[in-house]
Design a protein around this motif. Sequence first.
Motif, PDB file in Angstrom:
ATOM      1  N   VAL A 164       0.849  -1.188   0.000  1.00  0.00           N
ATOM      2  CA  VAL A 164       0.000   0.000   0.000  1.00  0.00           C
ATOM      3  C   VAL A 164       0.884   1.239   0.000  1.00  0.00           C
ATOM      4  CG1 VAL A 164      -1.815   1.269   1.200  1.00  0.00           C
ATOM      5  CG2 VAL A 164      -1.812  -1.240   1.224  1.00  0.00           C
ATOM      6  N   ILE A 165       0.616   2.140  -0.924  1.00  0.00           N
ATOM      7  CA  ILE A 165       1.341   3.393  -1.027  1.00  0.00           C
ATOM      8  C   ILE A 165       0.388   4.513  -0.613  1.00  0.00           C
ATOM      9  CG2 ILE A 165       2.644   4.934  -2.544  1.00  0.00           C
ATOM     10  CD1 ILE A 165       3.156   2.486  -4.342  1.00  0.00           C
ATOM     11  N   ILE A 166       0.727   5.221   0.435  1.00  0.00           N
ATOM     12  CA  ILE A 166      -0.137   6.268   0.982  1.00  0.00           C
ATOM     13  C   ILE A 166       0.405   7.638   0.573  1.00  0.00           C
ATOM     14  CG2 ILE A 166      -1.139   7.243   3.088  1.00  0.00           C
ATOM     15  CD1 ILE A 166      -0.655   4.541   4.421  1.00  0.00           C
ATOM     16  N   LYS A 167      -0.467   8.452  -0.003  1.00  0.00           N
ATOM     17  CA  LYS A 167      -0.075   9.792  -0.444  1.00  0.00           C
ATOM     18  C   LYS A 167      -1.110  10.789   0.062  1.00  0.00           C
ATOM     19  CE  LYS A 167       2.264   8.034  -4.576  1.00  0.00           C
ATOM     20  NZ  LYS A 167       2.563   8.256  -6.009  1.00  0.00           N
ATOM     21  N   ALA A 168      -0.643  11.819   0.729  1.00  0.00           N
ATOM     22  CA  ALA A 168      -1.546  12.820   1.305  1.00  0.00           C
ATOM     23  C   ALA A 168      -1.545  14.080   0.450  1.00  0.00           C
ATOM     24  CB  ALA A 168      -1.126  13.150   2.735  1.00  0.00           C
ATOM     25  N   ALA A 169      -2.733  14.534   0.081  1.00  0.00           N
ATOM     26  CA  ALA A 169      -2.861  15.789  -0.651  1.00  0.00           C
ATOM     27  C   ALA A 169      -2.711  16.971   0.304  1.00  0.00           C
ATOM     28  CB  ALA A 169      -4.215  15.838  -1.361  1.00  0.00           C
ATOM     29  N   ASP A 170      -2.605  18.158  -0.259  1.00  0.00           N
ATOM     30  CA  ASP A 170      -2.324  19.349   0.549  1.00  0.00           C
ATOM     31  C   ASP A 170      -3.410  19.626   1.576  1.00  0.00           C
ATOM     32  OD1 ASP A 170       0.005  19.705  -0.875  1.00  0.00           O
ATOM     33  OD2 ASP A 170      -0.885  21.094  -2.323  1.00  0.00           O
ATOM     34  N   ILE A 190       4.733   5.822   3.035  1.00  0.00           N
ATOM     35  CA  ILE A 190       4.155   7.145   2.847  1.00  0.00           C
ATOM     36  C   ILE A 190       5.089   7.954   1.958  1.00  0.00           C
ATOM     37  CG2 ILE A 190       3.355   9.243   3.999  1.00  0.00           C
ATOM     38  CD1 ILE A 190       2.985   7.552   6.524  1.00  0.00           C
ATOM     39  N   VAL A 191       4.595   8.384   0.806  1.00  0.00           N
ATOM     40  CA  VAL A 191       5.421   9.125  -0.148  1.00  0.00           C
ATOM     41  C   VAL A 191       4.656  10.366  -0.619  1.00  0.00           C
ATOM     42  CG1 VAL A 191       6.658   7.068  -0.918  1.00  0.00           C
ATOM     43  CG2 VAL A 191       4.558   7.759  -2.081  1.00  0.00           C
ATOM     44  N   PRO A 192       5.358  11.354  -1.166  1.00  0.00           N
ATOM     45  CA  PRO A 192       4.677  12.557  -1.655  1.00  0.00           C
ATOM     46  C   PRO A 192       3.801  12.257  -2.872  1.00  0.00           C
ATOM     47  CG  PRO A 192       7.024  12.952  -1.283  1.00  0.00           C
ATOM     48  CD  PRO A 192       6.820  11.482  -1.214  1.00  0.00           C
ATOM     49  N   ILE A 193       2.743  13.023  -3.009  1.00  0.00           N
ATOM     50  CA  ILE A 193       1.859  12.891  -4.159  1.00  0.00           C
ATOM     51  C   ILE A 193       2.508  13.546  -5.375  1.00  0.00           C
ATOM     52  CG2 ILE A 193       0.609  15.008  -3.555  1.00  0.00           C
ATOM     53  CD1 ILE A 193      -1.931  13.680  -4.634  1.00  0.00           C
ATOM     54  N   THR A 194       2.323  12.974  -6.556  1.00  0.00           N
ATOM     55  CA  THR A 194       2.928  13.504  -7.773  1.00  0.00           C
ATOM     56  C   THR A 194       2.011  14.541  -8.427  1.00  0.00           C
ATOM     57  OG1 THR A 194       1.968  11.791  -9.192  1.00  0.00           O
ATOM     58  CG2 THR A 194       4.081  11.297  -8.130  1.00  0.00           C
ATOM     59  N   ASP A 195       2.553  15.300  -9.369  1.00  0.00           N
ATOM     60  CA  ASP A 195       1.759  16.313 -10.065  1.00  0.00           C
ATOM     61  C   ASP A 195       0.639  15.674 -10.874  1.00  0.00           C
ATOM     62  OD1 ASP A 195       3.341  18.314  -9.025  1.00  0.00           O
ATOM     63  OD2 ASP A 195       4.682  18.401 -10.769  1.00  0.00           O
ATOM     64  N   GLY A 196       0.927  14.525 -11.494  1.00  0.00           N
ATOM     65  CA  GLY A 196      -0.108  13.841 -12.270  1.00  0.00           C
ATOM     66  C   GLY A 196      -1.253  13.367 -11.391  1.00  0.00           C
ATOM     67  N   GLU A 197      -0.925  12.882 -10.204  1.00  0.00           N
ATOM     68  CA  GLU A 197      -1.963  12.436  -9.271  1.00  0.00           C
ATOM     69  C   GLU A 197      -2.752  13.623  -8.729  1.00  0.00           C
ATOM     70  OE1 GLU A 197       0.246   8.410  -7.563  1.00  0.00           O
ATOM     71  OE2 GLU A 197       0.707  10.389  -6.718  1.00  0.00           O
ATOM     72  N   LYS A 198      -2.091  14.756  -8.543  1.00  0.00           N
ATOM     73  CA  LYS A 198      -2.804  15.964  -8.112  1.00  0.00           C
ATOM     74  C   LYS A 198      -3.830  16.393  -9.152  1.00  0.00           C
ATOM     75  CE  LYS A 198       0.784  18.028  -5.168  1.00  0.00           C
ATOM     76  NZ  LYS A 198       1.715  19.177  -4.990  1.00  0.00           N
ATOM     77  N   ALA A 199      -3.472  16.265 -10.432  1.00  0.00           N
ATOM     78  CA  ALA A 199      -4.392  16.638 -11.506  1.00  0.00           C
ATOM     79  C   ALA A 199      -5.607  15.721 -11.517  1.00  0.00           C
ATOM     80  CB  ALA A 199      -3.666  16.601 -12.846  1.00  0.00           C
ATOM     81  N   LEU A 200      -5.384  14.407 -11.358  1.00  0.00           N
ATOM     82  CA  LEU A 200      -6.504  13.472 -11.322  1.00  0.00           C
ATOM     83  C   LEU A 200      -7.368  13.699 -10.083  1.00  0.00           C
ATOM     84  CD1 LEU A 200      -5.189   9.956 -12.484  1.00  0.00           C
ATOM     85  CD2 LEU A 200      -6.592  11.603 -13.724  1.00  0.00           C
ATOM     86  N   LEU A 201      -6.733  14.007  -8.972  1.00  0.00           N
ATOM     87  CA  LEU A 201      -7.469  14.261  -7.741  1.00  0.00           C
ATOM     88  C   LEU A 201      -8.337  15.515  -7.875  1.00  0.00           C
ATOM     89  CD1 LEU A 201      -8.027  13.560  -4.777  1.00  0.00           C
ATOM     90  CD2 LEU A 201      -6.052  14.957  -4.150  1.00  0.00           C
ATOM     91  N   ALA A 202      -7.801  16.565  -8.468  1.00  0.00           N
ATOM     92  CA  ALA A 202      -8.568  17.786  -8.676  1.00  0.00           C
ATOM     93  C   ALA A 202      -9.768  17.521  -9.589  1.00  0.00           C
ATOM     94  CB  ALA A 202      -7.674  18.869  -9.276  1.00  0.00           C
ATOM     95  N   SER A 203      -9.568  16.670 -10.598  1.00  0.00           N
ATOM     96  CA  SER A 203     -10.661  16.333 -11.501  1.00  0.00           C
ATOM     97  C   SER A 203     -11.737  15.531 -10.782  1.00  0.00           C
ATOM     98  CB  SER A 203     -10.119  15.557 -12.691  1.00  0.00           C
ATOM     99  OG  SER A 203     -11.172  15.142 -13.547  1.00  0.00           O
ATOM    100  N   ALA A 204     -11.279  14.581  -9.922  1.00  0.00           N
ATOM    101  CA  ALA A 204     -12.242  13.729  -9.200  1.00  0.00           C
ATOM    102  C   ALA A 204     -13.005  14.555  -8.172  1.00  0.00           C
ATOM    103  CB  ALA A 204     -11.494  12.591  -8.516  1.00  0.00           C
ATOM    104  N   GLN A 205     -12.347  15.462  -7.497  1.00  0.00           N
ATOM    105  CA  GLN A 205     -13.020  16.290  -6.503  1.00  0.00           C
ATOM    106  C   GLN A 205     -13.947  17.311  -7.149  1.00  0.00           C
ATOM    107  OE1 GLN A 205      -9.687  17.855  -4.257  1.00  0.00           O
ATOM    108  NE2 GLN A 205      -9.744  16.158  -2.795  1.00  0.00           N
ATOM    109  N   GLY A 206     -13.582  17.767  -8.328  1.00  0.00           N
ATOM    110  CA  GLY A 206     -14.426  18.725  -9.029  1.00  0.00           C
ATOM    111  C   GLY A 206     -15.680  18.102  -9.585  1.00  0.00           C
ATOM    112  N   ALA A 207     -15.625  16.786  -9.803  1.00  0.00           N
ATOM    113  CA  ALA A 207     -16.791  16.094 -10.364  1.00  0.00           C
ATOM    114  C   ALA A 207     -17.830  15.799  -9.303  1.00  0.00           C
ATOM    115  CB  ALA A 207     -16.345  14.788 -11.027  1.00  0.00           C
ATOM    116  N   LYS A 208     -17.466  15.972  -7.991  1.00  0.00           N
ATOM    117  CA  LYS A 208     -18.396  15.667  -6.911  1.00  0.00           C
ATOM    118  C   LYS A 208     -19.408  16.775  -6.736  1.00  0.00           C
ATOM    119  CE  LYS A 208     -16.506  11.745  -6.072  1.00  0.00           C
ATOM    120  NZ  LYS A 208     -17.224  10.517  -6.330  1.00  0.00           N
TER     121      LYS A 208
END
Length: 208
Positions: free
Chosen positions: A160-166, A190-208
């Motif tokens: 399991v790779i855990i990444k925390a957003a800002d 626990i590792v830092p989140i990547t820029d690509g994952e931040k973009a997908l996360l922003a898209s997923a959160q915006g769709a809610k």
Amino acid sequence: MSADVEQKDSGKGKKGKQKKMKTRVDFTPMVDMNMLLITFFMLCTSLSKPQTMEISMPTNDKVDESQQTKVKASQAVTLILGEKDKVYYYLGEFKAGDNSLLQATSYTATGIRDLLLSKNRSIVAKVNDLKQQKKNLKISAEECAAKIAEAKEEKGSPTVIIKAADKSTYKNLIDALDEMQICCISKYVIVPITDGEKALLASAQGAK
């Protein structure tokens, strides 16, 4: 502390009439004794210490730096901790621009726990069986702990790779780490989140 008895004589000397007595108690020594007791308890009582919580963080020997990005796809589960107590995940390798990759779940028993248990069901069953054997005194506590550690390292156990957003919280991280223990996940990092994952996360959160 002393008590003085004062006899009050009317001076008329009437027979059969009891003399009135007035009692006075001196409490002055009690003040000194109270001060001594207060001083004693202040010196002997330890001050309360701030309460802290210990966190068992994953060690570097579980998943080294080279393995963090090259974990076997069928065994890798990446958790991304989002804002407002939301958690997202994807399985296997990251694919930039694939909006269907990131799936939303929750920190409840029917959310992230079901996901991890489905990936680690056989090892959880072995761990529970070992705990029951210890409870029935069939194996010792030391033997149980050794066998549980061995079972958790079996081939096929998920990573399991855990990444925390800002905007995720400290509580979110604690909840995720708790699930590692509940689901018998031994390999997690626990590792830092990547820029690509931040973009997908922003898209997923915006769709809610």
